[in-house]
Design a protein around this motif. Structure first.
Motif, PDB file in Angstrom:
ATOM      1  N   LYS A  86       0.851  -1.195   0.000  1.00 36.07           N
ATOM      2  CA  LYS A  86       0.000   0.000   0.000  1.00 36.07           C
ATOM      3  C   LYS A  86       0.885   1.243   0.000  1.00 36.07           C
ATOM      4  O   LYS A  86       1.870   1.301   0.727  1.00 36.07           O
ATOM      5  N   THR A  87       0.547   2.187  -0.850  1.00 39.73           N
ATOM      6  CA  THR A  87       1.313   3.420  -0.942  1.00 39.73           C
ATOM      7  C   THR A  87       0.371   4.609  -0.811  1.00 39.73           C
ATOM      8  O   THR A  87      -0.852   4.473  -0.970  1.00 39.73           O
ATOM      9  N   LEU A  88       0.933   5.747  -0.506  1.00 34.14           N
ATOM     10  CA  LEU A  88       0.116   6.939  -0.336  1.00 34.14           C
ATOM     11  C   LEU A  88      -0.471   7.378  -1.669  1.00 34.14           C
ATOM     12  O   LEU A  88       0.196   7.343  -2.704  1.00 34.14           O
ATOM     13  N   ARG A  89      -1.689   7.798  -1.615  1.00 39.40           N
ATOM     14  CA  ARG A  89      -2.417   8.191  -2.815  1.00 39.40           C
ATOM     15  C   ARG A  89      -2.109   9.653  -3.155  1.00 39.40           C
ATOM     16  O   ARG A  89      -2.283  10.542  -2.325  1.00 39.40           O
ATOM     17  N   PRO A  90      -1.642   9.937  -4.386  1.00 39.81           N
ATOM     18  CA  PRO A  90      -1.401  11.337  -4.786  1.00 39.81           C
ATOM     19  C   PRO A  90      -2.706  12.120  -4.859  1.00 39.81           C
ATOM     20  O   PRO A  90      -3.801  11.550  -4.953  1.00 39.81           O
ATOM     21  N   ASP A  91      -2.579  13.424  -4.818  1.00 41.11           N
ATOM     22  CA  ASP A  91      -3.762  14.292  -4.929  1.00 41.11           C
ATOM     23  C   ASP A  91      -4.113  14.567  -6.391  1.00 41.11           C
ATOM     24  O   ASP A  91      -5.284  14.612  -6.757  1.00 41.11           O
ATOM     25  N   TYR A  92      -3.062  14.783  -7.194  1.00 45.57           N
ATOM     26  CA  TYR A  92      -3.287  15.166  -8.591  1.00 45.57           C
ATOM     27  C   TYR A  92      -2.384  14.346  -9.517  1.00 45.57           C
ATOM     28  O   TYR A  92      -1.393  13.759  -9.087  1.00 45.57           O
ATOM     29  N   ILE A  93      -2.737  14.369 -10.796  1.00 47.89           N
ATOM     30  CA  ILE A  93      -1.937  13.685 -11.811  1.00 47.89           C
ATOM     31  C   ILE A  93      -2.095  14.432 -13.131  1.00 47.89           C
ATOM     32  O   ILE A  93      -3.169  14.989 -13.421  1.00 47.89           O
ATOM     33  N   ILE A  94      -0.998  14.513 -13.880  1.00 49.50           N
ATOM     34  CA  ILE A  94      -1.067  14.988 -15.264  1.00 49.50           C
ATOM     35  C   ILE A  94      -0.894  13.758 -16.147  1.00 49.50           C
ATOM     36  O   ILE A  94       0.192  13.180 -16.194  1.00 49.50           O
ATOM     37  N   GLY A 132       7.249   4.486 -19.786  1.00 51.55           N
ATOM     38  CA  GLY A 132       6.451   5.573 -19.212  1.00 51.55           C
ATOM     39  C   GLY A 132       6.396   5.472 -17.697  1.00 51.55           C
ATOM     40  O   GLY A 132       5.908   4.477 -17.154  1.00 51.55           O
ATOM     41  N   ILE A 133       6.914   6.487 -17.020  1.00 49.71           N
ATOM     42  CA  ILE A 133       6.960   6.486 -15.557  1.00 49.71           C
ATOM     43  C   ILE A 133       6.359   7.791 -15.037  1.00 49.71           C
ATOM     44  O   ILE A 133       6.737   8.872 -15.494  1.00 49.71           O
ATOM     45  N   TYR A 134       5.442   7.671 -14.100  1.00 47.35           N
ATOM     46  CA  TYR A 134       4.931   8.850 -13.405  1.00 47.35           C
ATOM     47  C   TYR A 134       5.882   9.178 -12.255  1.00 47.35           C
ATOM     48  O   TYR A 134       6.074   8.374 -11.349  1.00 47.35           O
ATOM     49  N   MET A 135       6.499  10.355 -12.328  1.00 49.59           N
ATOM     50  CA  MET A 135       7.430  10.775 -11.300  1.00 49.59           C
ATOM     51  C   MET A 135       6.688  11.540 -10.204  1.00 49.59           C
ATOM     52  O   MET A 135       5.832  12.387 -10.498  1.00 49.59           O
ATOM     53  N   PRO A 136       7.012  11.276  -8.926  1.00 48.09           N
ATOM     54  CA  PRO A 136       6.334  11.982  -7.829  1.00 48.09           C
ATOM     55  C   PRO A 136       6.869  13.413  -7.697  1.00 48.09           C
ATOM     56  O   PRO A 136       8.084  13.633  -7.723  1.00 48.09           O
ATOM     57  N   TYR A 137       5.980  14.336  -7.572  1.00 45.73           N
ATOM     58  CA  TYR A 137       6.337  15.745  -7.412  1.00 45.73           C
ATOM     59  C   TYR A 137       5.597  16.332  -6.214  1.00 45.73           C
ATOM     60  O   TYR A 137       4.493  15.897  -5.867  1.00 45.73           O
ATOM     61  N   TRP A 138       6.236  17.303  -5.591  1.00 45.39           N
ATOM     62  CA  TRP A 138       5.562  18.153  -4.622  1.00 45.39           C
ATOM     63  C   TRP A 138       5.068  19.393  -5.347  1.00 45.39           C
ATOM     64  O   TRP A 138       5.835  20.025  -6.083  1.00 45.39           O
ATOM     65  N   MET A 139       3.796  19.724  -5.148  1.00 44.22           N
ATOM     66  CA  MET A 139       3.241  20.924  -5.750  1.00 44.22           C
ATOM     67  C   MET A 139       2.831  21.882  -4.649  1.00 44.22           C
ATOM     68  O   MET A 139       2.040  21.532  -3.752  1.00 44.22           O
ATOM     69  N   ASP A 270      -0.070  25.781   0.640  1.00 43.62           N
ATOM     70  CA  ASP A 270      -0.549  24.404   0.658  1.00 43.62           C
ATOM     71  C   ASP A 270       0.390  23.522  -0.155  1.00 43.62           C
ATOM     72  O   ASP A 270       0.998  23.965  -1.138  1.00 43.62           O
ATOM     73  N   VAL A 271       0.500  22.271   0.255  1.00 43.15           N
ATOM     74  CA  VAL A 271       1.365  21.309  -0.424  1.00 43.15           C
ATOM     75  C   VAL A 271       0.520  20.125  -0.860  1.00 43.15           C
ATOM     76  O   VAL A 271      -0.297  19.610  -0.086  1.00 43.15           O
ATOM     77  N   HIS A 272       0.727  19.691  -2.110  1.00 48.73           N
ATOM     78  CA  HIS A 272      -0.030  18.564  -2.654  1.00 48.73           C
ATOM     79  C   HIS A 272       0.929  17.550  -3.268  1.00 48.73           C
ATOM     80  O   HIS A 272       1.983  17.904  -3.792  1.00 48.73           O
ATOM     81  N   ARG A 273       0.543  16.291  -3.191  1.00 46.08           N
ATOM     82  CA  ARG A 273       1.277  15.231  -3.884  1.00 46.08           C
ATOM     83  C   ARG A 273       0.740  15.109  -5.301  1.00 46.08           C
ATOM     84  O   ARG A 273      -0.475  15.127  -5.517  1.00 46.08           O
ATOM     85  N   ALA A 274       1.648  14.989  -6.268  1.00 43.34           N
ATOM     86  CA  ALA A 274       1.231  14.894  -7.665  1.00 43.34           C
ATOM     87  C   ALA A 274       2.127  13.922  -8.409  1.00 43.34           C
ATOM     88  O   ALA A 274       3.268  13.666  -8.014  1.00 43.34           O
TER      89      ALA A 274
END
Length: 536
Positions: A86-94, A132-139, A270-274
């Motif tokens: 189980k991993t933390l769920r991001p808030d947003y995705i592009i 194709g890899i989704y990289m984790p970002y702080w927004m 505010d900080v979001h996971r993306a």
């Protein structure tokens, strides 16, 4: 894995349509309407398959259960270990907007101009390994909503005098910035993530695991506090530039920018996971690795480009022949002057070699990658290395202390009184021309400094037991200096010195290319993940 309700086959995200697609019945589904087994459970977590590399420890996760055949980080072709986690769920995705074919075409177009690149980087199998890899970002979302007061200056000429008028400018500021992004993975180098930017956050969507189907995600292991000050500074810079261009303020000159920054107090942050899309490819050469990345939204390409030494030497030889012919047609130099010119070239190559070693030292010690530095600092096993690094940092601080100008003046006076007359008499007795002797002395000092600096930089890298190649340039300059002092009557002595000096330059140049290849590649990664940061 998401199953097709129509035929029960696996669904994957289709970039062209922006929908989940079935390869068998060609049915399309809205990602937000698929409530499969990968939907969020237990608040902000989701269940994924994590693949870990047994060689470097790198981790990627996906919603699919298919086996990953190779590691994107170290290029290992061994089958990766997998586990459910189980991993933390991001808030947003592009979501990905550039297909793999778009990625390969953009990469191939760039490589057409990389004439000195190794042929392996243009190999079809290498290009097909893009993943194709989704990289984790702080927004970071930053908002300023407050009254500001800043000082503005107006200049005007009155007769022959320049008159400056100072004004206190005030106004209500309401500025907001959404999606100031920094990568949250230590495996994704900061110098790559900065070059591959920007991403257009206008196309950002609320996260749903369906977007991960058919792709991978990198594990986040860098805390949001690492880039918090950077995000604030970025927002401050944009706000200051906005105020300078505002129609009410642009007629005034804002000189004290620091006072403006002190006026800016964010009302909220505010900080979001993306998750942001990146096409990722690795090229492994012995104990080094090069990365090629393509922005999955804009198609921007960033590649570590090593140089093929044989191609480079052949190309420079072809270029040198017409240059030599043209120079020989329009210029004539004496043998002694030619020797001095080659020595000048030697000290230049020696200096370039030193700068290259400095950049290699910074790259291999992750001084340009704050995310990796944070990961290393978090590792308790590296406590001793951190202590040594802090001691080395203290040494650097001592080295950077400026020498008082009075010391330089006093030294110049001593040189003028005691050294210069002696050198002058010596040169006069030896009947050596000042125009040739003094430049060689300056070059000799410069080459010595370059060699000493190279050794100090190499001690902090894996090359610490190697001999710096710019030592050959130093030897060439010493030889030229001796020849000029002896003033041989035969021209062949000067020509022999010139040929030997050019040989030393060639040896250093070849090593310089090798060092560039070290700089344009990276050490094989050795990750020590702990399953991701709790706040990442």
């Amino acid at each position: 894995m998401y199953a097709c309700p129509n035929c029960n086959a696996g669904l994957k995200y289709d970039i062209a349509s922006g929908m989940l697609g079935c390869e068998y019945c060609n049915t399309k589904y809205d990602p937000y309407e698929m409530d499969g087994p990968q939907t969020a459970v237990e608040n902000d977590t989701l269940e994924v398959t994590v693949f870990s590399c047994s060689q470097c420890g790198g981790e990627l996760y996906t919603t699919d259960t298919t086996v990953a055949g190779f590691c994107s980080f170290c290029g290992s072709t061994t089958v990766l270990n997998s586990r459910i986690e189980k991993t933390l769920r991001p808030d947003y995705i592009i979501p990905f907007q550039k297909t793999k074919e778009d990625c390969k075409n953009a990469y191939a177009k760039m490589m057409c101009f990389a004439i000195f690149a190794p042929k392996e980087l243009k190999n079809k199998d290498c290009i097909d390994s893009f993943r194709g890899i989704y990289m984790p970002y702080w927004m970071y979302d930053v908002r300023y909503a407050d009254r500001v007061e800043i000082q503005g200056v107006q200049e005007r000429m009155v007769d022959e005098y320049k008159v400056e008028s100072f004004y206190r400018l005030s106004g209500d500021l309401d500025a907001g910035y959404k999606g100031i992004s920094y990568d949250g993975s230590s495996s994704f180098s900061d110098n790559i993530s900065e070059k591959i930017a920007p991403f257009d956050v206008k196309h950002m969507k609320e996260f749903t695991p369906a977007f991960l189907s058919g792709f991978y995600g990198d594990t986040a292991d860098v805390a949001s506090e690492v880039y918090k000050k950077d995000a604030l500074q970025s927002a401050e810079n944009m706000t200051v530039n906005y105020l300078k261009k505002h129609e009410k303020f642009k007629e005034f000159e804002i000189r004290d920018k620091e006072s403006v920054r002190r006026e800016l107090n964010p009302s909220s942050q505010d900080v979001h996971r993306a998750m942001l899309p990146v096409w990722f490819m690795s090229y492994r050469n012995h104990d080094r690795i090069a990365y090629a990345t393509v922005n999955g939204q804009t198609g921007k390409v960033v590649v570590d480009l090593p140089v093929d030494i044989r191609k480079y030497l052949f190309g420079t030889l072809l270029l040198a022949i017409p240059i030599f012919v043209l120079m020989n047609m329009f210029f004539t130099v004496t043998p002694s002057v030619l020797l001095v010119l080659v020595s000048l070239f030697s000290v230049g190559i020696a200096a370039l070699h030193t700068l290259e070693m400095k950049e290699i030292m910074e790259r291999d010690n992750y001084q340009d990658d704050r995310g990796m530095l944070y990961s290393l600092e978090e590792d308790e096993d590296n406590e001793k290395d951190d202590k040594n690094a802090s001691e080395g940092e203290g040494e650097n601080i001592k080295q950077k202390k400026k020498v008082p100008i009075a010391v330089w003046i006093f030294g110049a006076i001593l040189f003028y009184i005691f050294v210069l007359p002696f050198v002058g008499d010596f040169v006069k007795n030896m009947q050596v021309e000042w125009l040739l002797c003094l430049p060689l002395v300056a070059m000799l000092v410069g080459a010595v400094i370059a060699v000493v600096k190279s050794v100090s930089f190499m001690k902090k890298t894996e090359l610490k037991n190697k001999v710096p190649a710019n030592l050959f340039c130093l030897a060439a300059i010493i030889m030229a200096f001796v020849i000029v002092l002896l003033r041989p009557i035969h021209d062949w002595c000067y020509y022999l010195g010139t040929i030997l000096s050019m040989g030393a330059v060639l040896v250093t140049l070849i090593d310089l290319i090798r060092k560039y290849n070290v700089l344009s590649t990276r050490k094989l990664p050795q990750f020590d993940y702990k399953g991701g940061d709790d706040n990442a």
